[in-house]
Design a protein around this motif. Sequence first.
Motif, PDB file in Angstrom:
ATOM      1  N   ILE A 239       0.854  -1.212   0.000  1.00 42.65           N
ATOM      2  CA  ILE A 239       0.000   0.000   0.000  1.00 42.65           C
ATOM      3  C   ILE A 239       0.880   1.249   0.000  1.00 42.65           C
ATOM      4  O   ILE A 239       0.649   2.192  -0.770  1.00 42.65           O
ATOM      5  CB  ILE A 239      -0.942  -0.007   1.224  1.00 42.65           C
ATOM      6  N   ASP A 240       1.895   1.228   0.843  1.00 43.50           N
ATOM      7  CA  ASP A 240       2.778   2.395   0.922  1.00 43.50           C
ATOM      8  C   ASP A 240       3.478   2.661  -0.411  1.00 43.50           C
ATOM      9  O   ASP A 240       3.738   3.814  -0.765  1.00 43.50           O
ATOM     10  CB  ASP A 240       3.829   2.192   2.031  1.00 43.50           C
ATOM     11  N   THR A 241       3.781   1.589  -1.144  1.00 49.07           N
ATOM     12  CA  THR A 241       4.405   1.775  -2.458  1.00 49.07           C
ATOM     13  C   THR A 241       3.414   2.392  -3.432  1.00 49.07           C
ATOM     14  O   THR A 241       3.742   3.302  -4.197  1.00 49.07           O
ATOM     15  CB  THR A 241       4.900   0.408  -3.010  1.00 49.07           C
ATOM     16  N   VAL A 242       2.180   1.889  -3.405  1.00 48.71           N
ATOM     17  CA  VAL A 242       1.167   2.382  -4.369  1.00 48.71           C
ATOM     18  C   VAL A 242       0.863   3.859  -4.145  1.00 48.71           C
ATOM     19  O   VAL A 242       0.734   4.626  -5.104  1.00 48.71           O
ATOM     20  CB  VAL A 242      -0.124   1.524  -4.273  1.00 48.71           C
ATOM     21  N   ILE A 243       0.766   4.241  -2.890  1.00 50.05           N
ATOM     22  CA  ILE A 243       0.351   5.633  -2.639  1.00 50.05           C
ATOM     23  C   ILE A 243       1.454   6.663  -2.942  1.00 50.05           C
ATOM     24  O   ILE A 243       1.225   7.860  -2.820  1.00 50.05           O
ATOM     25  CB  ILE A 243      -0.188   5.839  -1.203  1.00 50.05           C
ATOM     26  N   THR A 244       2.611   6.161  -3.362  1.00 52.91           N
ATOM     27  CA  THR A 244       3.631   7.125  -3.810  1.00 52.91           C
ATOM     28  C   THR A 244       3.279   7.702  -5.181  1.00 52.91           C
ATOM     29  O   THR A 244       3.837   8.708  -5.602  1.00 52.91           O
ATOM     30  CB  THR A 244       5.026   6.461  -3.899  1.00 52.91           C
ATOM     31  N   ILE A 245       2.348   7.050  -5.871  1.00 50.99           N
ATOM     32  CA  ILE A 245       1.956   7.533  -7.211  1.00 50.99           C
ATOM     33  C   ILE A 245       1.145   8.826  -7.064  1.00 50.99           C
ATOM     34  O   ILE A 245       0.231   8.903  -6.231  1.00 50.99           O
ATOM     35  CB  ILE A 245       1.118   6.449  -7.946  1.00 50.99           C
ATOM     36  N   ASN A 246       1.469   9.791  -7.883  1.00 50.73           N
ATOM     37  CA  ASN A 246       0.760  11.082  -7.860  1.00 50.73           C
ATOM     38  C   ASN A 246      -0.703  10.918  -8.249  1.00 50.73           C
ATOM     39  O   ASN A 246      -1.024  10.155  -9.146  1.00 50.73           O
ATOM     40  CB  ASN A 246       1.408  12.062  -8.842  1.00 50.73           C
ATOM     41  N   GLY A 247      -1.550  11.656  -7.560  1.00 52.91           N
ATOM     42  CA  GLY A 247      -2.975  11.683  -7.924  1.00 52.91           C
ATOM     43  C   GLY A 247      -3.842  10.843  -7.000  1.00 52.91           C
ATOM     44  O   GLY A 247      -5.065  10.896  -7.083  1.00 52.91           O
ATOM     45  N   ILE A 248      -3.196  10.055  -6.109  1.00 58.69           N
ATOM     46  CA  ILE A 248      -3.990   9.244  -5.169  1.00 58.69           C
ATOM     47  C   ILE A 248      -4.263  10.074  -3.925  1.00 58.69           C
ATOM     48  O   ILE A 248      -3.343  10.635  -3.323  1.00 58.69           O
ATOM     49  CB  ILE A 248      -3.264   7.918  -4.829  1.00 58.69           C
ATOM     50  N   LYS A 249      -5.551  10.186  -3.587  1.00 67.77           N
ATOM     51  CA  LYS A 249      -5.954  11.068  -2.481  1.00 67.77           C
ATOM     52  C   LYS A 249      -5.839  10.325  -1.149  1.00 67.77           C
ATOM     53  O   LYS A 249      -5.159  10.763  -0.244  1.00 67.77           O
ATOM     54  CB  LYS A 249      -7.386  11.529  -2.721  1.00 67.77           C
ATOM     55  N   ASN A 250      -6.528   9.216  -1.031  1.00 65.03           N
ATOM     56  CA  ASN A 250      -6.440   8.393   0.174  1.00 65.03           C
ATOM     57  C   ASN A 250      -6.819   6.952  -0.178  1.00 65.03           C
ATOM     58  O   ASN A 250      -7.097   6.651  -1.339  1.00 65.03           O
ATOM     59  CB  ASN A 250      -7.292   8.956   1.319  1.00 65.03           C
ATOM     60  N   TYR A 251      -6.874   6.119   0.817  1.00 61.20           N
ATOM     61  CA  TYR A 251      -7.155   4.715   0.530  1.00 61.20           C
ATOM     62  C   TYR A 251      -7.884   4.101   1.715  1.00 61.20           C
ATOM     63  O   TYR A 251      -7.884   4.651   2.819  1.00 61.20           O
ATOM     64  CB  TYR A 251      -5.847   3.942   0.257  1.00 61.20           C
ATOM     65  N   SER A 252      -8.525   3.003   1.403  1.00 59.60           N
ATOM     66  CA  SER A 252      -9.206   2.274   2.474  1.00 59.60           C
ATOM     67  C   SER A 252      -8.939   0.797   2.242  1.00 59.60           C
ATOM     68  O   SER A 252      -9.309   0.246   1.206  1.00 59.60           O
ATOM     69  CB  SER A 252     -10.696   2.581   2.408  1.00 59.60           C
ATOM     70  N   ALA A 253      -8.266   0.190   3.235  1.00 58.77           N
ATOM     71  CA  ALA A 253      -7.927  -1.223   3.078  1.00 58.77           C
ATOM     72  C   ALA A 253      -8.742  -2.040   4.070  1.00 58.77           C
ATOM     73  O   ALA A 253      -9.024  -1.586   5.184  1.00 58.77           O
ATOM     74  CB  ALA A 253      -6.439  -1.420   3.346  1.00 58.77           C
ATOM     75  N   GLU A 254      -9.150  -3.175   3.641  1.00 58.34           N
ATOM     76  CA  GLU A 254      -9.909  -4.011   4.577  1.00 58.34           C
ATOM     77  C   GLU A 254      -9.719  -5.486   4.225  1.00 58.34           C
ATOM     78  O   GLU A 254      -9.406  -5.843   3.088  1.00 58.34           O
ATOM     79  CB  GLU A 254     -11.393  -3.657   4.549  1.00 58.34           C
ATOM     80  N   THR A 255      -9.924  -6.271   5.263  1.00 52.01           N
ATOM     81  CA  THR A 255     -10.017  -7.717   5.035  1.00 52.01           C
ATOM     82  C   THR A 255     -10.967  -8.243   6.096  1.00 52.01           C
ATOM     83  O   THR A 255     -11.061  -7.691   7.199  1.00 52.01           O
ATOM     84  CB  THR A 255      -8.623  -8.366   5.117  1.00 52.01           C
ATOM     85  N   HIS A 256     -11.717  -9.223   5.748  1.00 54.64           N
ATOM     86  CA  HIS A 256     -12.633  -9.730   6.784  1.00 54.64           C
ATOM     87  C   HIS A 256     -12.345 -11.207   7.027  1.00 54.64           C
ATOM     88  O   HIS A 256     -11.987 -11.945   6.109  1.00 54.64           O
ATOM     89  CB  HIS A 256     -14.093  -9.471   6.422  1.00 54.64           C
ATOM     90  N   THR A 257     -12.497 -11.541   8.276  1.00 48.21           N
ATOM     91  CA  THR A 257     -12.204 -12.922   8.636  1.00 48.21           C
ATOM     92  C   THR A 257     -13.231 -13.414   9.662  1.00 48.21           C
ATOM     93  O   THR A 257     -13.814 -12.608  10.400  1.00 48.21           O
ATOM     94  CB  THR A 257     -10.764 -13.017   9.205  1.00 48.21           C
TER      95      THR A 257
END
Lengths: 209, 482
Positions: free
Chosen positions: B93-111
Amino acid sequence: MAILEVNEIQYAYKNGQPVLSDINAEFEAGKMYAIIGASGSGKTTLLSLIGGLDIPQKGAILFERENILQRGLEYHRRNHVSLIFQSYNLIDYMTPIENAELTAKQNVLPILERLGLTDEEVKRNVMKLSGGQQQRVAIARALASDTPVILADEPTGNLDEDTAGGIINVLKESAHELNKCVIVVTHSNELATQADIIFQLRYGNLYTI
Amino acid sequence: MGTTKRAFLYVTRKKGKSILLFFILLVMATFVLTGLSIAKSSQEAQRNLREALGGEFQMVVDLSDNNPYAKKTVDNEGNVELYTEYPITREIIDTVITINGIKNYSAETHTFVYTNLDIFPGNVPMKAEYNNLIYAWSVIDTQNNNFFQSEKFNLIEGNHITENEKNVAVISNALAEKNGLKLGDAISIQSDNTATVKIIGIYEILKPDPMYENIVTYEKAENQIFIDFQTLQNLFGNMPAGFESVTFDVFDPAQLDHIISDVKNLSSIDWRAFEVITNSETYLEAAAPLQKVQTLVTTMIIVIAIVSAIILSLVLTMWGRSRIHETGVFLSLGIAKVNIISQYLTEVLMIAVFAFGFSYVTSNTVANQLANGLLQQTTPAREEPTGIVTQLKDGYSSDGISISIKDGLALSDTPQQQKNNVDVEISAVETETEEAQIHTTVSIYNVLQLYIIGIAIIILSVGASSLTIMRLKPREILSKMS
């Protein structure tokens, strides 16, 4: 010494009809010349060629020994010659002062006054003046541009006798007092007889009378 | 006498022509300026819409055969478990958000987890061993989680789970009430391992599960528990913990493809393990009418400019013929052709300065009406929802029956009741997508554009209209006029 020379010029209309053939003439400053001839003899054509409004098919017109094509016809019209027409050719949305100022190299008001226009008349729209007054404005414009040569095409053609007499005097004065070379094309014998030198154009040739 | 003075004299002395030319230029300028302002407003509206709607793409774990890291286990009872040895980690995730134009993110997993809680049973019968299973949603932060973003859930007590928090949970108010729990209390969660988490937030359910719908216990809204990522790691023990999906929000949905392309070029991520799902449908749907307006207006400006140039050329050519005498006189006086054309050009420009300036007023009036007219024509008609009154006059609906709308239900009274006591209450009618609107105002920038386009049109027109006369020799002009 001649200020203006016409050397062996030939001219034919677009339909091929010859109108001027091998015309030669010399014109000096301080003299008034009259060119007379029958209608269609080519008087106005000759004047147009001298005035740089058209180009002869053969021969040359020299101003102070230099071919007028050398510096261009526009330059010639602006600096060497002033034209006066039978129909005055004034700019209809201007006053006499403004018309005279178009190419003026000197103050126009004294010239207009000398030609008999009043203070009120010089500020009036030029179309509201009489024919004689309009022709005076045209002469004033020619004088104000301070060119050595004044070319007049039937300058009294549209005027009554008295007014025409006044215009002839102005032209004569321009030649004799202001040292201009005045060339007048006319049908009027009265005007022609006032000239210092009279040329007659006949069958495409120019003769001195 | 100079060019400007001659031009000034003509403009002021030929008042009739000047006024007529002023109105021709005013109409031309009004249309051009209106077009320019609508175009600019449309661009601005598109930008605002993009910012308002945003766009998103999802990165999800691919559990198909394409993923070399995907594993499948089957227990003795035939239950199949699919998982990946290469999940979406914080590092990814930290690598992806280095790309310009990404505002925020929401990650989830359910178990699936067991808890020490008394949970709400579903209405679908299950094996006894599964009756106490519920979903634990592991998130980086609850605020950006889809349940809260879509306003299905709303935090009413405590705080959201935020990044880097450990051993915390957010539960529903119903579950808290049923178990006598409050903020700060601890609950126990069990998967491969057991973890104890502290309740830091309590949410309410704004959009409850539909009544009479079959629903299993672990899917009931009341039973959903949100935990932090560290707790998930603790629950899994030695297995690699990660997210099943991450939703990345972008600032500009128009750049979505470009951003995704950049993301997929990240060489440190093995893309065989993931899928990328784009979602710019909302934006595209909302922006379509605006884009149509933009195209329409651009075409309109070009057509107006060409038509204006033609009309102006024709008018000036017509007037030029009446000025042949004047042109001949100027030429006989030795005034250069360029000088004469400059005078004619200056005359039109002098009038244009005022006409273009005044068009600022006229365009402001025309632009708004035209913009919304265009937008209406390019927006597909929508069906009004049944039972919802959108326009009321003096508390009465147009059909004479008072309407009370609550929670989307419309109740009708009789006309008699209506006369006696009518209180019209209208609940907010929510639109699911943003409405495209253009608020048009003519800016100074538009006026500058108008002057540039207008002057170009005038130069072309004056040039075209002067061609005929300027090709003639002075003597021809003088003989024509005599």
